[in-house]
Design a protein around this motif. Structure first.
Motif, PDB file in Angstrom:
ATOM      1  N   GLY A  99       0.807  -1.214   0.000  1.00  0.00           N
ATOM      2  CA  GLY A  99       0.000   0.000   0.000  1.00  0.00           C
ATOM      3  C   GLY A  99       0.843   1.268   0.000  1.00  0.00           C
ATOM      4  O   GLY A  99       0.611   2.183  -0.796  1.00  0.00           O
ATOM      5  N   LEU A 100       1.844   1.312   0.867  1.00  0.00           N
ATOM      6  CA  LEU A 100       2.678   2.509   0.946  1.00  0.00           C
ATOM      7  C   LEU A 100       3.594   2.664  -0.268  1.00  0.00           C
ATOM      8  O   LEU A 100       3.754   3.774  -0.785  1.00  0.00           O
ATOM      9  N   VAL A 101       4.176   1.560  -0.735  1.00  0.00           N
ATOM     10  CA  VAL A 101       5.061   1.640  -1.910  1.00  0.00           C
ATOM     11  C   VAL A 101       4.256   2.032  -3.141  1.00  0.00           C
ATOM     12  O   VAL A 101       4.674   2.893  -3.929  1.00  0.00           O
ATOM     13  N   ALA A 102       3.087   1.430  -3.316  1.00  0.00           N
ATOM     14  CA  ALA A 102       2.248   1.747  -4.482  1.00  0.00           C
ATOM     15  C   ALA A 102       1.778   3.199  -4.438  1.00  0.00           C
ATOM     16  O   ALA A 102       1.701   3.862  -5.481  1.00  0.00           O
ATOM     17  N   LYS A 103       1.470   3.688  -3.265  1.00  0.00           N
ATOM     18  CA  LYS A 103       1.034   5.080  -3.124  1.00  0.00           C
ATOM     19  C   LYS A 103       2.143   6.036  -3.559  1.00  0.00           C
ATOM     20  O   LYS A 103       1.884   7.054  -4.182  1.00  0.00           O
ATOM     21  N   ARG A 104       3.390   5.658  -3.259  1.00  0.00           N
ATOM     22  CA  ARG A 104       4.529   6.536  -3.565  1.00  0.00           C
ATOM     23  C   ARG A 104       5.073   6.350  -4.981  1.00  0.00           C
ATOM     24  O   ARG A 104       5.389   7.314  -5.660  1.00  0.00           O
ATOM     25  N   TRP A 105       5.216   5.065  -5.416  1.00  0.00           N
ATOM     26  CA  TRP A 105       5.898   4.788  -6.690  1.00  0.00           C
ATOM     27  C   TRP A 105       5.058   4.026  -7.712  1.00  0.00           C
ATOM     28  O   TRP A 105       5.566   3.659  -8.765  1.00  0.00           O
ATOM     29  N   GLY A 106       3.808   3.748  -7.402  1.00  0.00           N
ATOM     30  CA  GLY A 106       2.934   3.095  -8.367  1.00  0.00           C
ATOM     31  C   GLY A 106       2.713   1.613  -8.089  1.00  0.00           C
ATOM     32  O   GLY A 106       3.441   0.998  -7.308  1.00  0.00           O
ATOM     33  N   VAL A 112       6.070  -5.581  -6.736  1.00  0.00           N
ATOM     34  CA  VAL A 112       7.424  -6.148  -6.733  1.00  0.00           C
ATOM     35  C   VAL A 112       8.074  -6.020  -5.356  1.00  0.00           C
ATOM     36  O   VAL A 112       8.650  -6.990  -4.838  1.00  0.00           O
ATOM     37  N   VAL A 113       7.990  -4.860  -4.749  1.00  0.00           N
ATOM     38  CA  VAL A 113       8.642  -4.650  -3.445  1.00  0.00           C
ATOM     39  C   VAL A 113       8.027  -5.562  -2.386  1.00  0.00           C
ATOM     40  O   VAL A 113       8.743  -6.193  -1.605  1.00  0.00           O
ATOM     41  N   GLN A 114       6.709  -5.654  -2.349  1.00  0.00           N
ATOM     42  CA  GLN A 114       6.102  -6.531  -1.349  1.00  0.00           C
ATOM     43  C   GLN A 114       6.459  -7.984  -1.634  1.00  0.00           C
ATOM     44  O   GLN A 114       6.618  -8.779  -0.705  1.00  0.00           O
ATOM     45  N   GLY A 115       6.590  -8.363  -2.913  1.00  0.00           N
ATOM     46  CA  GLY A 115       6.978  -9.733  -3.256  1.00  0.00           C
ATOM     47  C   GLY A 115       8.366 -10.070  -2.737  1.00  0.00           C
ATOM     48  O   GLY A 115       8.593 -11.145  -2.175  1.00  0.00           O
TER      49      GLY A 115
END
Length: 176
Positions: A99-106, A112-115
């Motif tokens: 949620g936080l990574v997608a909010k910041r970088w898409g 990918v980061v959560q994976g």
């Protein structure tokens, strides 16, 4: 149960700090899913069990059931514990991290980061035996698929149910 609480703490803190932010709950994926998310969850259960079966068959039985690996669940409490751990992982990896990574970088970066983050606690399996590499690779792929499901459903709920079902089925020893 402890793992569920620990995995959920960052999300709880985020929600308490951002409680006036209308986007806090959607960012964490804590919203209802549309019907499509639930249908995709059913497909993901089947695909994940297939991946689990293929990767399990690639591991020699003496390694798969040897020292350091978890045994089959034999009781309701153990089954509930396995399911709650899966839900906690969804809250943390697909809710908080993605949620936080997608909010910041898409959304692609979020998946990918959560994976990769989901892969890290599974890496110690390789210390037990390098023959467990197929299982770890399968878990990484399933983590990416759960991230994709969270993105499509805009909710962690379908992934949490799918993850819990798959973990309980695997822990019952159905695939081995």
């Amino acid at each position: 149960m402890v793992e569920f609480v620990l995995f959920s703490l960052p999300t709880l803190i985020y929600l308490l700090v951002g409680r006036r932010d209308a986007a806090a709950r959607p960012t964490m994926g804590l919203v209802a899913s549309a019907r499509q998310g639930w249908l995709l969850a059913v497909v993901l259960i089947v695909v994940s069990l297939g991946i689990g079966w293929v990767t399990t068959m690639a591991v020699p039985p003496e390694i798969l059931h040897g020292p350091g690996t978890t045994g089959r669940i034999t009781g309701v409490v153990a089954g509930l514990s396995v399911a709650l751990r899966a839900v906690g992982e969804e809250v943390f990896f697909r809710g908080f991290v993605q949620g936080l990574v997608a909010k910041r970088w898409g959304p692609v970066a979020g998946v990918v980061v959560q994976g990769v983050a989901f892969l890290i606690p599974h890496l110690p399996l390789i210390a037990i035996s390098t023959a467990l590499v197929p299982l770890v690779a399968g878990q990484f792929v399933i983590g990416l698929l759960l991230g994709w499901l969270r993105h499509r459903a805009r909710s962690i709920a379908p992934g949490a149910v799918a993850h819990a079902v798959v973990n309980v089925v695997v822990a019952l020893g159905v695939l081995a």
